[in-house]
Design a protein around this motif. Structure first.
Motif, PDB file in Angstrom:
ATOM      1  N   GLY A   1      43.548  26.933  69.619  1.00 23.07           N
ATOM      2  CA  GLY A   1      42.388  26.426  70.351  1.00 23.07           C
ATOM      3  C   GLY A   1      41.113  27.214  70.117  1.00 23.07           C
ATOM      4  O   GLY A   1      40.105  26.989  70.787  1.00 23.07           O
ATOM      5  N   ASN A   2      41.143  28.138  69.152  1.00 25.94           N
ATOM      6  CA  ASN A   2      39.951  28.916  68.822  1.00 25.94           C
ATOM      7  C   ASN A   2      39.232  28.196  67.669  1.00 25.94           C
ATOM      8  O   ASN A   2      39.380  28.559  66.500  1.00 25.94           O
ATOM      9  N   PHE A   3      38.466  27.175  68.031  1.00 27.61           N
ATOM     10  CA  PHE A   3      37.871  26.306  67.017  1.00 27.61           C
ATOM     11  C   PHE A   3      36.721  26.970  66.275  1.00 27.61           C
ATOM     12  O   PHE A   3      36.420  26.600  65.143  1.00 27.61           O
ATOM     13  N   LYS A   4      36.104  27.967  66.891  1.00 29.02           N
ATOM     14  CA  LYS A   4      35.029  28.698  66.211  1.00 29.02           C
ATOM     15  C   LYS A   4      35.598  29.433  64.990  1.00 29.02           C
ATOM     16  O   LYS A   4      35.052  29.351  63.891  1.00 29.02           O
ATOM     17  N   MET A   5      36.723  30.136  65.192  1.00 36.05           N
ATOM     18  CA  MET A   5      37.344  30.859  64.080  1.00 36.05           C
ATOM     19  C   MET A   5      37.981  29.877  63.086  1.00 36.05           C
ATOM     20  O   MET A   5      37.959  30.116  61.880  1.00 36.05           O
ATOM     21  N   ALA A   6      38.526  28.778  63.603  1.00 40.24           N
ATOM     22  CA  ALA A   6      39.104  27.760  62.716  1.00 40.24           C
ATOM     23  C   ALA A   6      38.026  27.198  61.801  1.00 40.24           C
ATOM     24  O   ALA A   6      38.247  27.029  60.593  1.00 40.24           O
ATOM     25  N   TRP A   7      36.851  26.936  62.351  1.00 40.15           N
ATOM     26  CA  TRP A   7      35.737  26.417  61.552  1.00 40.15           C
ATOM     27  C   TRP A   7      35.292  27.460  60.523  1.00 40.15           C
ATOM     28  O   TRP A   7      35.008  27.123  59.373  1.00 40.15           O
ATOM     29  N   TYR A   8      35.254  28.734  60.933  1.00 41.75           N
ATOM     30  CA  TYR A   8      34.847  29.806  60.024  1.00 41.75           C
ATOM     31  C   TYR A   8      35.772  29.827  58.796  1.00 41.75           C
ATOM     32  O   TYR A   8      35.304  29.885  57.650  1.00 41.75           O
ATOM     33  N   TYR A   9      37.090  29.772  59.036  1.00 37.68           N
ATOM     34  CA  TYR A   9      38.028  29.838  57.911  1.00 37.68           C
ATOM     35  C   TYR A   9      38.067  28.537  57.126  1.00 37.68           C
ATOM     36  O   TYR A   9      38.344  28.547  55.926  1.00 37.68           O
ATOM     37  N   ALA A  10      37.760  27.423  57.767  1.00 38.90           N
ATOM     38  CA  ALA A  10      37.651  26.154  57.035  1.00 38.90           C
ATOM     39  C   ALA A  10      36.480  26.216  56.061  1.00 38.90           C
ATOM     40  O   ALA A  10      36.595  25.815  54.894  1.00 38.90           O
ATOM     41  N   SER A  11      35.344  26.743  56.539  1.00 37.99           N
ATOM     42  CA  SER A  11      34.172  26.855  55.655  1.00 37.99           C
ATOM     43  C   SER A  11      34.412  27.891  54.557  1.00 37.99           C
ATOM     44  O   SER A  11      33.989  27.704  53.417  1.00 37.99           O
ATOM     45  N   LEU A  12      35.127  28.965  54.893  1.00 35.66           N
ATOM     46  CA  LEU A  12      35.460  29.968  53.872  1.00 35.66           C
ATOM     47  C   LEU A  12      36.384  29.352  52.821  1.00 35.66           C
ATOM     48  O   LEU A  12      36.216  29.605  51.622  1.00 35.66           O
ATOM     49  N   SER A  13      37.316  28.513  53.248  1.00 36.54           N
ATOM     50  CA  SER A  13      38.204  27.820  52.304  1.00 36.54           C
ATOM     51  C   SER A  13      37.407  26.970  51.327  1.00 36.54           C
ATOM     52  O   SER A  13      37.691  26.957  50.124  1.00 36.54           O
ATOM     53  N   HIS A  14      36.385  26.269  51.843  1.00 38.15           N
ATOM     54  CA  HIS A  14      35.544  25.435  50.970  1.00 38.15           C
ATOM     55  C   HIS A  14      34.776  26.289  49.962  1.00 38.15           C
ATOM     56  O   HIS A  14      34.675  25.930  48.788  1.00 38.15           O
ATOM     57  N   ARG A  15      34.251  27.437  50.415  1.00 37.71           N
ATOM     58  CA  ARG A  15      33.524  28.326  49.502  1.00 37.71           C
ATOM     59  C   ARG A  15      34.474  28.885  48.434  1.00 37.71           C
ATOM     60  O   ARG A  15      34.112  29.000  47.267  1.00 37.71           O
ATOM     61  N   VAL A  16      35.675  29.230  48.853  1.00 36.64           N
ATOM     62  CA  VAL A  16      36.674  29.752  47.923  1.00 36.64           C
ATOM     63  C   VAL A  16      37.040  28.684  46.891  1.00 36.64           C
ATOM     64  O   VAL A  16      37.121  28.964  45.685  1.00 36.64           O
ATOM     65  N   LEU A  17      37.255  27.444  47.352  1.00 40.28           N
ATOM     66  CA  LEU A  17      37.569  26.347  46.425  1.00 40.28           C
ATOM     67  C   LEU A  17      36.431  26.110  45.437  1.00 40.28           C
ATOM     68  O   LEU A  17      36.676  25.868  44.251  1.00 40.28           O
ATOM     69  N   ASP A  18      35.185  26.195  45.910  1.00 44.26           N
ATOM     70  CA  ASP A  18      34.031  26.059  45.013  1.00 44.26           C
ATOM     71  C   ASP A  18      34.036  27.152  43.951  1.00 44.26           C
ATOM     72  O   ASP A  18      33.762  26.888  42.781  1.00 44.26           O
ATOM     73  N   SER A  19      34.344  28.372  44.373  1.00 40.95           N
ATOM     74  CA  SER A  19      34.378  29.490  43.424  1.00 40.95           C
ATOM     75  C   SER A  19      35.484  29.303  42.397  1.00 40.95           C
ATOM     76  O   SER A  19      35.299  29.594  41.217  1.00 40.95           O
ATOM     77  N   ILE A  20      36.638  28.804  42.846  1.00 41.27           N
ATOM     78  CA  ILE A  20      37.743  28.540  41.916  1.00 41.27           C
ATOM     79  C   ILE A  20      37.321  27.481  40.908  1.00 41.27           C
ATOM     80  O   ILE A  20      37.571  27.607  39.707  1.00 41.27           O
ATOM     81  N   SER A  21      36.644  26.422  41.392  1.00 41.62           N
ATOM     82  CA  SER A  21      36.179  25.355  40.496  1.00 41.62           C
ATOM     83  C   SER A  21      35.184  25.886  39.477  1.00 41.62           C
ATOM     84  O   SER A  21      35.260  25.544  38.290  1.00 41.62           O
ATOM     85  N   LYS A  22      34.252  26.737  39.929  1.00 42.97           N
ATOM     86  CA  LYS A  22      33.257  27.313  39.013  1.00 42.97           C
ATOM     87  C   LYS A  22      33.935  28.187  37.963  1.00 42.97           C
ATOM     88  O   LYS A  22      33.565  28.144  36.782  1.00 42.97           O
ATOM     89  N   ASN A  23      34.919  28.979  38.398  1.00 41.85           N
ATOM     90  CA  ASN A  23      35.648  29.828  37.440  1.00 41.85           C
ATOM     91  C   ASN A  23      36.384  28.983  36.413  1.00 41.85           C
ATOM     92  O   ASN A  23      36.415  29.312  35.232  1.00 41.85           O
ATOM     93  N   THR A  24      36.961  27.880  36.862  1.00 45.32           N
ATOM     94  CA  THR A  24      37.672  26.977  35.952  1.00 45.32           C
ATOM     95  C   THR A  24      36.694  26.371  34.948  1.00 45.32           C
ATOM     96  O   THR A  24      36.984  26.302  33.751  1.00 45.32           O
ATOM     97  N   GLU A  25      35.528  25.938  35.441  1.00 44.69           N
ATOM     98  CA  GLU A  25      34.504  25.375  34.542  1.00 44.69           C
ATOM     99  C   GLU A  25      34.049  26.410  33.527  1.00 44.69           C
ATOM    100  O   GLU A  25      33.912  26.104  32.336  1.00 44.69           O
ATOM    101  N   ASN A  26      33.820  27.647  33.993  1.00 44.16           N
ATOM    102  CA  ASN A  26      33.390  28.725  33.082  1.00 44.16           C
ATOM    103  C   ASN A  26      34.452  29.005  32.027  1.00 44.16           C
ATOM    104  O   ASN A  26      34.139  29.223  30.861  1.00 44.16           O
ATOM    105  N   ASP A  27      35.730  28.988  32.450  1.00 40.91           N
ATOM    106  CA  ASP A  27      36.828  29.199  31.494  1.00 40.91           C
ATOM    107  C   ASP A  27      36.851  28.096  30.448  1.00 40.91           C
ATOM    108  O   ASP A  27      37.062  28.351  29.255  1.00 40.91           O
ATOM    109  N   GLN A  28      36.629  26.851  30.895  1.00 42.28           N
ATOM    110  CA  GLN A  28      36.620  25.724  29.961  1.00 42.28           C
ATOM    111  C   GLN A  28      35.452  25.821  28.992  1.00 42.28           C
ATOM    112  O   GLN A  28      35.597  25.544  27.799  1.00 42.28           O
ATOM    113  N   ILE A  29      34.280  26.222  29.489  1.00 43.51           N
ATOM    114  CA  ILE A  29      33.100  26.393  28.629  1.00 43.51           C
ATOM    115  C   ILE A  29      33.353  27.487  27.594  1.00 43.51           C
ATOM    116  O   ILE A  29      33.043  27.325  26.413  1.00 43.51           O
ATOM    117  N   MET A  30      33.950  28.611  28.041  1.00 42.90           N
ATOM    118  CA  MET A  30      34.255  29.706  27.105  1.00 42.90           C
ATOM    119  C   MET A  30      35.266  29.257  26.053  1.00 42.90           C
ATOM    120  O   MET A  30      35.125  29.569  24.871  1.00 42.90           O
TER     121      MET A  30
END
Length: 198
Positions: free
Chosen positions: A152-181
């Protein structure tokens, strides 16, 4: 078979580690249990001398698989003591250990303890400069989002949900960079081959 026939212990140790990692990534504890407990019990005992931290982690997985959660918790604690104190282990390895421990605690309904392990897993992964660190952050982030939401701690749940999205974006960028290389290396090799043909 070649490693056993020739007595090449170094090759055998490397192959065991590779296969162990493969089964752990697949989360196939059943095959891992059969491999070490039934097929190669002597090599499993030797692991206690070679890499005691990994030995106790595997003992924890096997104890849970055998329906002994108290023993599993004990072995995870032993692994944690050894792995965290080890200087030769990098932060990503330690992060993975905490993440696995947190997953076990979640399955046992010990959510407060699990939150602590997942939080430590993220901190250890963040402290590493390796671009692949984001992959080690994703599982703890998703678990923390679920655990805080359940509590029921939705503030912290939202924080980690947004962190998950940022992490997924970073993984996608790393994958794109690997493909470009990879494409850049392929083009460079192709140009060299054409020059060599000329």
């Amino acid at each position: 078979d070649f490693a056993f026939r020739t007595g090449n212990n170094r090759l055998k140790t490397w192959e065991f580690a590779l296969y162990r990692r493969h089964l752990l990534e697949l989360d196939d504890i059943k095959k891992l249990h059969r491999f070490f407990i039934r097929t190669y019990p002597d090599d499993f005992r030797q692991l206690s001398d070679i890499d005691p931290g990994m030995y106790f982690r595997l003992k924890a997985f096997f104890a849970e698989y055998e329906g002994k959660p108290d023993s599993a918790d004990y072995y995870f604690n032993k692994a944690e003591e050894l792995i965290i104190g080890a200087r030769d282990k990098n932060n990503l390895f330690k992060s993975n250990c905490y993440s696995r421990y947190g997953q076990f605690l979640t399955r046992q309904g010990l959510n407060v303890r699990a939150i602590g392990k997942f939080t430590t897993a993220i901190s250890l992964a963040e402290a590493n400069e390796y671009p692949g660190r984001f992959e080690f952050m994703l599982i703890p982030c998703k678990n923390l989002e679920a655990l805080y939401s359940k509590a029921g701690n939705f503030k912290m749940a939202w924080y980690y949900a947004s962190l998950s999205h940022r992490v997924l974006d970073s993984i996608s960028k790393n994958t794109e960079n690997d493909q470009i290389m990879a494409e850049s290396v392929r083009q460079e090799r192709s140009q060299k081959e054409m020059a060599a043909e000329k």
